[in-house]
Design an enzyme around this catalytic site. Structure first.
Site, mmCIF file in Angstrom:
data_model
loop_
_atom_site.group_PDB
_atom_site.id
_atom_site.type_symbol
_atom_site.label_atom_id
_atom_site.label_comp_id
_atom_site.label_asym_id
_atom_site.label_seq_id
_atom_site.Cartn_x
_atom_site.Cartn_y
_atom_site.Cartn_z
ATOM 1 N N SER A 52 0.818 -1.218 0.000
ATOM 2 C CA SER A 52 0.000 0.000 0.000
ATOM 3 C C SER A 52 0.851 1.267 0.000
ATOM 4 C CB SER A 52 -0.916 0.021 1.227
ATOM 5 O OG SER A 52 -1.645 -1.181 1.330
HETATM 6 N N1 SAH Z 1 -0.556 -5.166 3.798
HETATM 7 C C1 SAH Z 1 0.241 -5.583 2.672
HETATM 8 C C2 SAH Z 1 -0.369 -5.246 1.321
HETATM 9 C C3 SAH Z 1 -1.550 -6.058 1.078
HETATM 10 S S1 SAH Z 1 -2.111 -6.237 -0.584
HETATM 11 C C4 SAH Z 1 1.651 -5.041 2.767
HETATM 12 O O1 SAH Z 1 1.950 -4.293 3.702
HETATM 13 O O2 SAH Z 1 2.457 -5.383 1.898
HETATM 14 C C5 SAH Z 1 -3.540 -7.178 -0.173
HETATM 15 C C6 SAH Z 1 -3.258 -8.617 0.191
HETATM 16 O O3 SAH Z 1 -4.487 -9.193 0.613
HETATM 17 C C7 SAH Z 1 -2.764 -9.458 -0.980
HETATM 18 O O4 SAH Z 1 -1.533 -10.030 -0.657
HETATM 19 C C8 SAH Z 1 -3.856 -10.512 -1.139
HETATM 20 O O5 SAH Z 1 -3.355 -11.778 -1.519
HETATM 21 C C9 SAH Z 1 -4.460 -10.561 0.252
HETATM 22 N N2 SAH Z 1 -5.823 -11.095 0.350
HETATM 23 C C10 SAH Z 1 -6.861 -10.970 -0.506
HETATM 24 N N3 SAH Z 1 -7.952 -11.607 -0.046
HETATM 25 C C11 SAH Z 1 -7.588 -12.149 1.148
HETATM 26 C C12 SAH Z 1 -8.272 -12.940 2.114
HETATM 27 N N4 SAH Z 1 -9.557 -13.307 1.968
HETATM 28 N N5 SAH Z 1 -7.601 -13.322 3.224
HETATM 29 C C13 SAH Z 1 -6.299 -12.976 3.414
HETATM 30 N N6 SAH Z 1 -5.595 -12.230 2.520
HETATM 31 C C14 SAH Z 1 -6.233 -11.824 1.409
#
Ligand code: SAH
Length: 204
Positions: A52
């Site tokens: 993000s």
């Molecule tokens: N917080 C992260 C960025 C997240 S991007 C950082 O600091 O790098 C969003 C993430 O959510 C992705 O890796 C995606 O695979 C995950 N995601 C999507 N749906 C999800 C779910 N139902 N449960 C857990 N993770 C999920």
């Protein structure tokens, strides 16, 4: 420079700024993007996912109001960057990632960089982490069509949930949900945002 950019939004939470200055964001992005690591921009981390934008990380962390005894759950570990920031505030950080290889890489990276207290699990975060609930803070870093009810259930009295809500086509809103000490739920729209989707398959 990154901290200066975040301040330009009028952001003044010094504890959060200090945490963001302490965590090396370049370690969480692909090597080819190292030069962009401290720009105020999201960066692809593989599998169609992104780390993000720093200002949004700061704002979401601020909204959780963390203290050293807070128990925090993150949905969407991704690179592990947000989890590392959370671990500066409290040793009780739990994070769930849907994509197995991202979860493994994030755990290895967090351990290598010394953020060993973070608990990483592969799974569908829609259901929360029942065994470790309740949580004082829950932060969702992928956008949900609606707020997953299990996450509200797993909030402690006085707990705060910060989550982007909305479809990929349309405006998503960063929503703050507060569970009052008597269990009353209040929600507040904070700002328009853009996140990758929370992937959830209903079990029939
Ligand atoms: N917080 C992260 C960025 C997240 S991007 C950082 O600091 O790098 C969003 C993430 O959510 C992705 O890796 C995606 O695979 C995950 N995601 C999507 N749906 C999800 C779910 N139902 N449960 C857990 N993770 C999920």
């Amino acid at each position: 420079m990154m901290i200066q950019r975040i301040r330009e939004y009028g952001f003044t939470d010094e504890a959060v700024l200090k945490a963001m200055a302490a965590v090396p964001r370049h370690e969480f992005v692909p090597k080819s993007d190292n030069l962009l690591a401290y720009d105020d921009t999201p960066i692809p981390i593989g599998h169609g996912q992104t780390i993000s934008q720093p200002y949004i990380v700061a704002e979401m962390t601020h909204q959780l109001n963390l203290c050293p005894t807070s128990r925090v759950l993150e949905i969407g570990t991704g690179s592990g960057y947000q989890a590392a920031i959370l671990s500066i505030f409290t040793p009780h950080v739990y994070t769930i990632e849907a994509i197995d290889s991202l979860a493994k890489e994030a755990k290895e990276r967090l351990d290598r960089l010394g953020y060993n207290s973070v608990h990483v699990r592969n799974g569908d975060g829609y259901n929360g982490w029942l065994d470790e609930a309740p949580f004082d803070g829950i932060i969702v870093t992928c956008a949900a069509g609606q707020i997953p009810p299990p996450l509200i259930e797993q909030l402690a009295p006085g707990g705060r949930l910060i989550i982007p809500v909305g479809d990929q086509c349309c405006t998503q809103w960063l929503v703050l949900v507060i569970k009052e000490s008597d269990g009353t739920i209040t929600t507040k729209k904070l700002m328009a945002v853009r996140f990758v989707p929370l992937v959830h398959h209903d079990v029939e």
